[in-house]
Design a protein around this motif. Structure first.
Motif, short mmCIF file in Angstrom:
data_model
loop_
_atom_site.label_atom_id
_atom_site.label_comp_id
_atom_site.label_asym_id
_atom_site.label_seq_id
_atom_site.Cartn_x
_atom_site.Cartn_y
_atom_site.Cartn_z
N ILE A 206 0.90 -1.22 0.13
CA ILE A 206 -0.17 -0.12 0.03
C ILE A 206 0.83 1.39 0.12
N ASP A 207 1.94 1.23 0.79
CA ASP A 207 2.86 2.31 0.80
C ASP A 207 3.49 2.47 -0.60
N ALA A 208 3.75 1.57 -1.07
CA ALA A 208 4.75 1.86 -2.63
C ALA A 208 3.52 2.15 -3.72
N LEU A 209 2.23 1.93 -3.53
CA LEU A 209 1.05 2.16 -4.42
C LEU A 209 1.20 3.66 -4.16
N ILE A 210 0.92 4.05 -3.10
CA ILE A 210 0.63 5.51 -2.66
C ILE A 210 1.82 6.42 -2.99
N ALA A 211 2.92 5.94 -2.80
CA ALA A 211 4.15 6.68 -3.36
C ALA A 211 3.93 6.72 -4.95
N GLY A 212 3.64 5.71 -5.56
CA GLY A 212 3.66 5.81 -7.19
C GLY A 212 2.38 6.82 -7.49
N VAL A 213 1.39 6.70 -6.81
CA VAL A 213 0.08 7.54 -7.14
C VAL A 213 0.71 9.19 -7.04
N GLN A 214 1.51 9.29 -5.81
CA GLN A 214 2.08 10.74 -5.50
C GLN A 214 2.73 11.02 -6.86
N GLN A 215 3.78 10.30 -7.11
CA GLN A 215 4.81 10.64 -8.39
C GLN A 215 3.68 10.83 -9.68
N GLN A 216 2.61 10.34 -9.82
CA GLN A 216 1.89 10.43 -11.00
C GLN A 216 1.15 11.56 -10.97
N PHE A 217 0.96 12.10 -9.89
CA PHE A 217 -0.05 13.30 -9.63
C PHE A 217 0.64 14.20 -8.73
N PRO A 218 1.85 14.94 -9.18
CA PRO A 218 2.39 15.78 -8.24
C PRO A 218 1.66 17.04 -8.04
N GLY A 219 1.78 17.46 -6.71
CA GLY A 219 1.07 18.59 -6.32
C GLY A 219 -0.29 18.74 -6.27
N MET A 220 -1.09 17.56 -6.19
CA MET A 220 -2.25 17.14 -6.14
C MET A 220 -2.70 16.54 -4.74
N GLU A 221 -3.64 16.66 -4.24
CA GLU A 221 -4.24 16.12 -2.96
C GLU A 221 -5.58 15.58 -3.14
N PHE A 222 -5.74 14.48 -2.14
CA PHE A 222 -6.94 13.94 -2.31
C PHE A 222 -7.78 14.62 -1.10
#
Length: 119
Positions: free
Chosen positions: A48-64
């Motif tokens: 889950i940590d790796a997945l979230i890190a990947g999503v953050q790289q894919q969507f820099p500067g965005m927030e949920f």
């Protein structure tokens, strides 16, 4: 199961510092939790940590952020979320259904995407 759980969950998705993100994940998710959506199917806090890190790289500067209220009963809740720049219309909108254990941590999270930008 309240909005506190959803806040903890979204905090995990938004925390960019590796150490702080891991703490947030362990607060929101059980150790053997499963997260599945149309693009991912992972089990365990490391994955889950790796997945979230990947999503953050894919969507820099965005927030949920939450969209609407949490609907919950028994050990299950569902909630909508948006992903986009702070203070702007979300680019992605989805909803998740989560099952929670007796400690109040997520054991399964099933994500659905309602709005995604065109490629």
């Amino acid at each position: 199961m309240t909005t506190t759980l959803v806040t903890d969950y979204l905090t995990a998705w938004n925390t960019r510092d590796d150490g702080a993100r891991r703490v947030a994940i362990e607060k929101a998710f059980a150790p053997d939790a499963r997260y599945v959506d149309p693009l991912a199917d992972v089990t365990g806090t490391d994955a889950i940590d790796a997945l979230i890190a990947g999503v953050q790289q894919q969507f820099p500067g965005m927030e949920f952020r939450p969209v609407g209220d949490v609907d919950a009963h028994h050990d299950v809740c569902r909630f909508r979320w948006g992903l986009g720049p702070a203070g702007a219309e979300p680019l992605v909108i989805g909803f998740d259904v989560a099952t929670v254990d007796e400690d109040g941590r997520i054991t399964t999270a099933q994500g659905f995407l309602d709005k995604v930008p065109a490629a």
